[in-house]
Design an enzyme around this catalytic site. Structure first.
Site, PDB file in Angstrom:
ATOM      1  N   GLY A  94      12.653   3.698   9.282  1.00  0.00           N
ATOM      2  CA  GLY A  94      13.113   2.432   9.861  1.00  0.00           C
ATOM      3  C   GLY A  94      14.255   2.737  10.809  1.00  0.00           C
ATOM      4  O   GLY A  94      14.592   3.906  11.025  1.00  0.00           O
ATOM      5  N   GLU A  95      14.829   1.669  11.373  1.00  0.00           N
ATOM      6  CA  GLU A  95      15.895   1.879  12.342  1.00  0.00           C
ATOM      7  C   GLU A  95      17.118   2.518  11.673  1.00  0.00           C
ATOM      8  O   GLU A  95      17.836   3.299  12.263  1.00  0.00           O
ATOM      9  CB  GLU A  95      16.290   0.521  12.945  1.00  0.00           C
ATOM     10  CG  GLU A  95      17.004   0.668  14.258  1.00  0.00           C
ATOM     11  CD  GLU A  95      18.082  -0.381  14.447  1.00  0.00           C
ATOM     12  OE1 GLU A  95      18.790  -0.281  15.440  1.00  0.00           O
ATOM     13  OE2 GLU A  95      18.230  -1.288  13.599  1.00  0.00           O
ATOM     14  N   PHE A  96      17.302   2.189  10.373  1.00  0.00           N
ATOM     15  CA  PHE A  96      18.524   2.640   9.708  1.00  0.00           C
ATOM     16  C   PHE A  96      18.351   3.929   8.918  1.00  0.00           C
ATOM     17  O   PHE A  96      19.305   4.533   8.500  1.00  0.00           O
ATOM     18  CB  PHE A  96      19.003   1.536   8.747  1.00  0.00           C
ATOM     19  CG  PHE A  96      19.469   0.322   9.483  1.00  0.00           C
ATOM     20  CD1 PHE A  96      20.765   0.275   9.985  1.00  0.00           C
ATOM     21  CD2 PHE A  96      18.650  -0.761   9.685  1.00  0.00           C
ATOM     22  CE1 PHE A  96      21.212  -0.845  10.669  1.00  0.00           C
ATOM     23  CE2 PHE A  96      19.087  -1.871  10.358  1.00  0.00           C
ATOM     24  CZ  PHE A  96      20.375  -1.918  10.863  1.00  0.00           C
ATOM     25  N   VAL A 117      12.187   5.273   4.825  1.00  0.00           N
ATOM     26  CA  VAL A 117      11.686   4.404   3.764  1.00  0.00           C
ATOM     27  C   VAL A 117      10.937   5.325   2.803  1.00  0.00           C
ATOM     28  O   VAL A 117      10.119   6.130   3.233  1.00  0.00           O
ATOM     29  CB  VAL A 117      10.727   3.326   4.317  1.00  0.00           C
ATOM     30  CG1 VAL A 117      10.258   2.407   3.195  1.00  0.00           C
ATOM     31  CG2 VAL A 117      11.390   2.529   5.415  1.00  0.00           C
ATOM     32  N   ASP A 162       9.534 -12.872  13.758  1.00  0.00           N
ATOM     33  CA  ASP A 162       8.796 -11.633  14.085  1.00  0.00           C
ATOM     34  C   ASP A 162       7.556 -11.516  13.203  1.00  0.00           C
ATOM     35  O   ASP A 162       7.265 -10.456  12.661  1.00  0.00           O
ATOM     36  CB  ASP A 162       9.711 -10.416  13.907  1.00  0.00           C
ATOM     37  CG  ASP A 162       9.153  -9.176  14.614  1.00  0.00           C
ATOM     38  OD1 ASP A 162       8.188  -9.321  15.397  1.00  0.00           O
ATOM     39  OD2 ASP A 162       9.674  -8.073  14.383  1.00  0.00           O
ATOM     40  N   LYS A 193      14.461   1.474   0.930  1.00  0.00           N
ATOM     41  CA  LYS A 193      14.896   1.642   2.315  1.00  0.00           C
ATOM     42  C   LYS A 193      16.293   2.246   2.264  1.00  0.00           C
ATOM     43  O   LYS A 193      17.146   1.741   1.507  1.00  0.00           O
ATOM     44  CB  LYS A 193      14.969   0.287   3.017  1.00  0.00           C
ATOM     45  CG  LYS A 193      13.621  -0.358   3.179  1.00  0.00           C
ATOM     46  CD  LYS A 193      13.735  -1.600   4.019  1.00  0.00           C
ATOM     47  CE  LYS A 193      12.357  -2.129   4.356  1.00  0.00           C
ATOM     48  NZ  LYS A 193      12.385  -3.181   5.349  1.00  0.00           N
TER      49      LYS A 193
HETATM   50  N1  ADE Z   1       6.736   0.259   3.824  1.00  0.00           N
HETATM   51  C1  ADE Z   1       7.806  -0.515   4.001  1.00  0.00           C
HETATM   52  N2  ADE Z   1       8.025  -1.244   2.907  1.00  0.00           N
HETATM   53  C2  ADE Z   1       7.076  -0.932   2.009  1.00  0.00           C
HETATM   54  C3  ADE Z   1       6.773  -1.370   0.705  1.00  0.00           C
HETATM   55  N3  ADE Z   1       7.496  -2.299   0.122  1.00  0.00           N
HETATM   56  N4  ADE Z   1       5.718  -0.850   0.093  1.00  0.00           N
HETATM   57  C4  ADE Z   1       4.971   0.071   0.708  1.00  0.00           C
HETATM   58  N5  ADE Z   1       5.207   0.529   1.936  1.00  0.00           N
HETATM   59  C5  ADE Z   1       6.265   0.025   2.591  1.00  0.00           C
END
Ligand code: ADE
Length: 991
Positions: free
Chosen positions: A609-611, A614, A755, A632
């Site tokens: 992700g941007e930060f 994940v 979004d 995340k």
């Molecule tokens: N990608 C981003 N969030 C997710 C999630 N909750 N479960 C599976 N893949 C993801």
């Protein structure tokens, strides 16, 4: 002794004769090892030289044979086992033949005979074998031919061996009578030349007819080879065990072919056997072009609820479709007009002067506009519903009538349209209810448009009360309003036009002066009270924080803020913008649980992700259960602003609790500070997360994480692309329903997502879709699709409503636009909206009225819903609660999903035709109808030769038979789904 076990050979009777004299061959009967007698011819003159002993057969009639086979069984004595015979004893004998057209009786001339072969034994016997009574029998076969005379003799020449001839079999080979593909093939003798085959044409069995000339080829060994063509059972007959049997009563078969007899379609019967068609029951009919497979149908009932709307120039008639369509879908309407005098019997047909738009006959819609009628006249309009079998009967016609008096003025009209108040975006209007009106007012319709834009496009709203507040207007803009009344007899004419203007910002303020005064007074009072309270708290040592940050979430909820506006439903749980907290950390802790990092085990990196990364992993719950989670992370080296932005999503997500919104498990924000000056610190030492060091970025400073439920199938866009064409329409609608329900929850909470896109929807292992990616501006920074607009905002252009692009007007209505795009993404299995068009072209084409066309295989109703979401006027877009209940209805009644946009387009080309799979008799016809004719042979070669079998096919089957192009697979699979639904429907199942 030799009865043949070979079905493809014909045996000749063979009789052997002694020829030379003295009788050198002896007829001897011996016993075999089982003590059964065997008749043999024997010779054994091994001691004397120059032996020449002949044995000859009878004359053998050749019949059809061109080549005969001679099989000899014999025993032969081993010369070494006989003493003193070394010069004279032989271990072979000779086989001869002689072709003649007739029998020569006992005459025998060896010189006429042709030698076939010298016959030697594979195994010869010795004295010992004799003593042990072991019979060492040899079998030898020789071919004789081609033979052209009527018959032949065989002769055996002994030249000094010790032989016992046990049997001679003479036969020829043939391909025996057979039944193949409902055709019979006669006994056939193969060619002598073993490399060429005899082509044989079959004759169809009883009640069968040739489809392609049935043929078999007879091989040299008497085997049938290469079946070609076939016969098929005639109409009224079905195939069973290689024969054609008549259909039983109540069944029929309308087409030749190897399909089974079918049950008579609804409302038809067959009494006798072998019916080609079933007859219609009384009062049911078949139209000329109805296939015999179709149910018998009847004319429709009359149209219902006929109403009219009348104004100065137009009379619009509207009605509802008949309650009984008669079992058909080719419904049309004819409108007949009569002009009547004061008495009801003084009616005559209207003349040519009346114009009907689009036409008076063959209407497919339930409305028609009548023009050029006379004022002050009474008209009676008869609306007749018709279908393909209406002309089978003369009476009764299915007619509903309505009488319209064009002489209606005053009583329907309402009084003056008065402005009660106006603000920047709204105008409140009211009027006096009409007097002297005998009919009940159904409602009022207020039509309005911007004066500047004339009447080119207008909006309208209906109300039951004699007042309305029109919202969504532009500030400082003059609008034109007019009003009409609707009664059970239709609409009145419009009232005169009234012009009213919305206020600008300053006048709003001016008009609110009174309120401002009240607020100021209250504020002064409040401020004074605040100072007193502050002093009180300071004195008592309890005041530790600012009032604003101290404000509890309950207070905030009660305030119901969203973008500075009070929300419409006080009391309903609403979303609180975390930005209203001075300390965002407090917002996080209000809405998200703090998780002890030792309860988390990180397993894999699943995205970025941007930060930060994940990851997927496990979370030990307080009940000691382990659940799958997605984590995340915030990259190391973050600054405070990044940390706040990152946690903003958790503060938002933590407020939601809905099965279609991704669930927040908690956050990690309070783990121990890492040592100073260390760029990379093994997180294990900080948090006890053993795997984190390896799998996720090493975090310096305080590790910060957002932990959410794990969604096994990841994001919806890539999931659909991976499983292109795999799902039924119902499954896709189920996904759309889930998403709509999630967004309904958000909009009820007063949260605007901004979004919505398939990439921001996650899918779990049960195909449940959940909305994710919250955080407004943060989300858009993060979204690779978001582009900068001319006004500087970052917006995912293809998914965003025009008003949000042009002047950042984000609302649940702009979310509805985005939802329409998500629908399109889902129905096209993750295709990119507007394909490769540039963002600028997308904006321009939307402005010009262009909208995405229906994806292939998309049911009409779903594309209509998409178009509804893409209305330029945002107030006209559907509310999410309506979307959810609409999709629920579709799921409950899947036959409404049967009509595909392609079908409708096809219909437009041939009006009056109804796409009904009953009419596709063969697979070929069906493939033609979906323009996939090139796959006919693939279907048939793979054994999918009936619509029933095709209805069972999966996408794997479609691929396996050789449909490689994804687009073709999709077209075929979606048609199969339709077919399946139709077959289920026809069989009375409800999905
Ligand atoms: N990608 C981003 N969030 C997710 C999630 N909750 N479960 C599976 N893949 C993801």
């Amino acid at each position: 002794r030799y009865t043949s076990t070979l079905t493809n050979s014909t045996f000749f009777p063979v009789l052997l004769l002694f020829l030379s004299s003295p009788l050198q061959w002896d007829a001897i009967t011996e016993m075999d090892e089982h003590n059964r007698p065997i008749h043999t011819f024997q010779v054994c003159h091994v001691m004397e030289p120059n032996q020449n002993n002949w044995l000859r057969s009878n004359w053998i009639f050749r019949q059809a044979a061109q080549k005969v086979y001679v099989e000899l069984r014999f025993t032969l004595r081993d010369c070494n086992s006989i003493p003193w015979v070394s010069g004279t004893c032989k271990e072979t004998f000779n086989l001869f033949y002689y072709e003649t057209d007739e029998s020569h009786g006992v005459k025998f001339k060896p010189s006429q005979y042709t030698k076939i072969d010298t016959i030697a034994a594979d195994e010869s016997f010795t004295q010992m074998d004799l003593g042990d009574r072991i019979l060492k029998l040899n079998t030898e076969v020789r071919e004789v031919g081609p033979i052209s005379r009527k018959g032949l003799y065989l002769a055996f020449q002994d030249i000094g061996a010790c032989i016992a001839l046990v049997s001679v079999r003479v036969y020829y080979k043939k391909c025996p009578f057979t039944l193949r593909n409902l055709a019979s093939f006669p006994d056939t003798v193969p060619r002598v030349d073993s490399s060429s085959l005899v082509e044989v044409r079959g004759a169809c069995v009883e009640h069968a007819e040739e489809r392609d000339t049935p043929k078999l080829y007879c091989g040299a060994d008497g085997d049938w080879l290469v079946p070609l063509g076939k016969c098929v059972c005639s109409v009224g007959y079905e195939e069973m065990d290689g024969a054609c049997f008549a259909c039983r009563p109540g069944f029929y078969k309308a087409f030749t072919g190897n399909i089974k007899c079918s049950k008579c379609p609804p409302h038809s019967f067959s009494y006798g056997e072998g019916a080609a068609v079933c007859n219609c029951e009384k009062a049911f009919y078949r139209a000329e072009r109805d296939p015999p497979t179709m149910a018998c149908t009847r004319p429709p009932s009359p149209p219902r609820n006929v109403v009219f709307n009348l104004n100065d120039t137009c009379l619009q008639l509207e009605w509802s479709p008949p309650s009984d369509m008669g079992g058909r879908r080719d419904l049309t309407y004819n409108v007949l007009c009569k002009r009547c005098g004061p008495e009801p019997d003084q009616c005559q047909l209207c003349g040519e002067e009346l114009r009907f738009v689009p036409r008076p006959q063959g209407l497919t819609n339930t409305t028609v506009t009548v023009m050029d009628f006379s004022a002050h006249a009474n008209y009676t309009f008869e609306i007749e519903s018709l279908n393909g079998v209406s002309k089978m009967i003369n009476y009764p016609r299915s007619v509903a009538a309505i009488t319209v008096s064009t002489d209606q003025g005053g009583p329907f009209m309402v009084g003056m349209l008065k402005k009660d108040w106006a603000s920047q975006n709204s105008i409140a209007l009211s009027w006096l209810e009409p007097e002297q009106i005998s009919l009940l007012v159904v409602d009022y319709e207020v039509k309005y448009y911007e004066k500047e834009h004339e009447e080119l496009s207008y909006s309208s709203t209906r109300t039951k009360a004699p007042s309305v507040i029109i919202t969504g207007l532009k500030p400082s803009t003059c609008y034109v309003f007019s009003l009409r009344t609707r009664t059970s007899a239709g609409h009145s004419a419009y009232s005169p036009k009234y012009e009213y203007e919305t206020t600008d910002d300053t006048s709003d303020m001016a008009s609110d002066q009174g309120q401002v005064l009240v607020i100021v007074t209250a504020a002064v009072g409040g401020f004074t009270l605040l100072i007193i309270l502050t002093l009180f708290f300071l004195i008592t040592g309890r005041c530790q924080w600012y009032i604003k940050s101290k404000m509890s979430s309950d207070d905030k909820r009660r305030t119901n803020y969203q973008n500075g506006h009070a929300l419409p439903y006080p009391g309903v749980k609403t979303y609180v913008d975390p930005d209203t907290y001075e300390d965002p950390t407090q917002a996080v802790h209000e809405f998200a649980k703090e998780i002890d990092p030792t309860r988390i085990r990180i397993e894999r990196v699943i995205g970025a992700g941007e930060f930060g990364e994940v990851c997927s992993g496990r979370l030990r719950t307080l009940g000691k259960r382990e659940i799958a989670v997605a984590i995340k992370t915030l990259k190391g080296g973050y600054v405070e602003r990044q940390r706040r932005d990152f946690l903003r999503e958790a503060s938002i997500m933590g407020q939601f609790d809905d099965p279609n919104i991704i669930r927040l498990e908690g956050v990690v924000t309070r783990s121990k500070e890492a040592g100073c000056g260390q760029a990379l610190i093994p997180v294990t030492s900080l948090t006890g997360l053993t795997d984190l060091v390896v799998l996720c970025a090493v975090i310096s400073g305080r590790p910060v994480m957002i932990v959410v439920e794990y969604m096994e199938n990841g994001s919806l866009d890539s999931f659909l692309r991976k499983h292109d064409g795999h799902f039924t329409v119902i499954q896709l609608v189920g996904m759309l329903r889930g998403i709509a329900s999630g967004v309904r929850y958000l909009s009820d909470m007063g949260y605007v997502h901004r979004d919505l896109a398939a990439r921001n929807i996650l899918v779990n292992s049960n195909l449940v879709c959940k909305v994710s990616d919250f955080g407004l501006s943060r989300v858009l920074e993060d979204d690779p699709e978001a582009a900068y607009t001319t006004t500087g905002g970052k917006i995912p252009i293809r998914w965003t409503a025009p008003e949000a692009i042009s002047y950042r007007k984000f609302s649940s209505a702009s979310d509805a636009w985005s939802y329409g795009i998500v629908m399109w993404e889902v129905m096209s299995y993750g295709e990119r909206p507007y394909w490769e068009m540039s963002n600028q072209d997308v904006i321009l084409s939307i402005e010009e009225g262009y909208r995405l066309p229906a994806p292939m295989g998309c049911p009409v109703v779903l594309h209509q819903l998409m178009l509804h979401c893409w209305q330029k006027e945002r107030s006209q877009r559907p509310k999410f609660t309506d979307v959810v209940s609409f999709l629920d209805k579709l799921i409950r009644n899947p036959s409404s999903l049967l009509a595909l946009v392609e079908d409708i387009q096809g219909l437009a080309e041939s009006p009056g035709e109804v796409v009904d799979y009953h009419v596709f008799i063969s697979i070929g016809d069906w493939l033609d109808s979906i323009k996939m004719s090139q796959y006919k042979s693939s279907f048939v070669a793979a054994g999918f030769s009936t619509l029933d079998s095709v209805a069972q096919m999966s996408i794997e089957d479609v691929r396996r038979i050789g449909v490689v192009l994804i687009g073709h697979q999709r077209r075929i699979v979606s048609s199969i789904q339709t077919l399946r639904l139709q077959l289920l429907h026809d069989n009375g199942f409800h999905v």
